[in-house]
Write an enzyme that holds these catalytic residues in place. Structure first.
Site, short mmCIF file in Angstrom:
data_model
loop_
_atom_site.label_atom_id
_atom_site.label_comp_id
_atom_site.label_asym_id
_atom_site.label_seq_id
_atom_site.Cartn_x
_atom_site.Cartn_y
_atom_site.Cartn_z
N HIS A 1 0.86 -1.19 0.00
CA HIS A 1 0.00 0.00 0.00
C HIS A 1 0.89 1.23 0.00
CE1 HIS A 1 -3.66 -2.31 1.16
NE2 HIS A 1 -2.74 -3.12 1.65
N GLY B 1 -9.63 -2.53 3.59
CA GLY B 1 -10.52 -1.97 4.60
C GLY B 1 -10.90 -2.98 5.66
N GLU C 1 -7.71 -12.29 6.27
CA GLU C 1 -6.76 -11.58 7.13
C GLU C 1 -7.47 -11.25 8.45
OE1 GLU C 1 -5.81 -7.55 6.07
OE2 GLU C 1 -3.94 -7.54 7.20
N ASP D 1 3.18 -5.53 2.41
CA ASP D 1 1.91 -4.92 2.82
C ASP D 1 2.09 -3.42 3.13
OD1 ASP D 1 -0.80 -4.92 3.24
OD2 ASP D 1 -0.73 -5.97 5.16
ZN LIG Z 1 -2.85 -5.03 2.52
#
Ligand SMILES: [Zn+2]
Length: 340
Positions: A21, A170, A200, A278
């Protein structure tokens, strides 16, 4: 030169990253500049305090910190600034290709529009050579399907900025994927590739929904697939790549230790696994560090590490021709077989 001599194999080998991200990969120096630009933060007077802020115990604390950081991204220029810093970081680590996602919904409150955000990000990325960064627009589960559809339309209008796909991040635990099915159908019709965070912050059912409702090509994380034998078989048969992010899962307390991460079982079962960071700035990790850790802590062989890197190329949203060229480029690089 001293730095070059001490680079490990993991740092010098060419790499790709598919799950990162942009807003979680802002080098801390660049973020601190933005904190100062917006008048500073009494709780975060210096870099040491900033580093301290990025230590969390669980997913909830992580989300709080994520939101805190986003208040310092208010103008398009801020995105150009962080995109350039991000790309320089990739180039330094010899990450030659990356698919970076960004989440326009998080910045609607500053009246920042998705297409212009993509423009600002691309302007920053263009300042750095030697790394090919393509964009994934995160449609964000916490927004409404109507808002997601509007974001998708803007992504389509800005597709020449190398937006290759859409994702769904989100609050997985509270916002199911199914209502976004029509948005993903439309995304596919527009020619976008698709991925979604699943398994997750929620369980295997969430991964089933990403596959059956959203019909995604890849699964972001997929960690909880380990709980569902039928799902593991489906992921294997359909060769759905998992964007595994080991340190992220550890830092958000999804797994109690790296040794207990199901990654080794995924590999043993023949699932398609890719390794990613990530939110590297927020978790204090690097892609080279992740790969090194898998060898030292999980006992992966160097050959398995090379296979994971190639798996990243195969699972990417590049064209077949581009993938072919990347495989050649990587496997003929002197670092590929270097005995370090
Ligand atoms: Zn992620």
């Amino acid at each position: 030169m001293a730095e070059a001599r001490t680079r490990s194999w993991f740092e010098s080998v060419p790499k790709v990253e598919l799950h990162v991200h942009l807003e979680g990969a802002i080098p801390l120096g660049a973020l601190f500049e933005l904190v100062k630009k917006y008048g500073g933060d009494p709780q975060t007077p210096n870099m040491q305090a900033l580093v301290g802020r990025f230590r969390y115990r669980d997913f909830a604390t992580f989300i709080d910190t994520w939101a805190w950081k986003n208040q310092f991204l208010r103008e398009y220029d801020d995105f150009t600034h962080i995109a350039e810093a991000f790309a320089r970081g990739l180039a330094r680590q010899n990450i030659r290709y990356a698919e970076a996602s960004f989440s326009p919904a998080d910045f609607a409150r500053f009246k920042l529009e998705p297409a212009r955000l993509a423009e600002a990000i691309r302007a920053g990325l263009k300042r750095v050579s030697g790394v090919d960064v393509r964009l994934i627009v995160d449609l964000v589960r916490d927004s409404t399907p109507d808002d997601a559809m509007a974001t998708l339309q803007q992504a389509y209008d800005a597709r020449e900025l190398d937006i290759v796909g859409v994702g769904l991040g989100g609050s997985e635990q509270s916002c199911p994927a199914a209502p976004f099915a029509p948005v993903f159908t439309e995304a596919r019709r527009m020619g976008f590739h698709t991925t979604a965070h699943a398994g997750e912050a929620a369980g295997a059912d969430s991964i089933w929904s990403a596959l059956n409702d959203l019909k995604v090509e890849r699964i972001g994380h997929g960690t909880r697939a380990i709980d569902d034998e039928a799902l593991l078989r489906t992921l294997e048969e359909r060769k759905i790549p998992l964007e595994v992010c080991p340190t992220s899962n550890l830092r958000t307390a999804l797994v109690p230790s790296i040794e207990e991460h199901p990654l080794r079982q995924f590999i043993a079962r023949g699932l398609t696994v890719t390794i990613n960071t990530d939110d590297p700035s927020m978790f204090g990790c690097t892609l080279a560090g992740e790969l090194a850790m898998l060898e030292t802590r999980l006992g992966l062989s160097r050959q398995q590490t090379r296979a994971l890197i190639l798996s990243g190329i195969a699972a990417s949203f590049m064209t077949d021709k581009e993938k072919h060229h990347r495989v050649l480029e990587f496997t003929t690089d002197p670092a590929w077989t270097a005995n370090l």
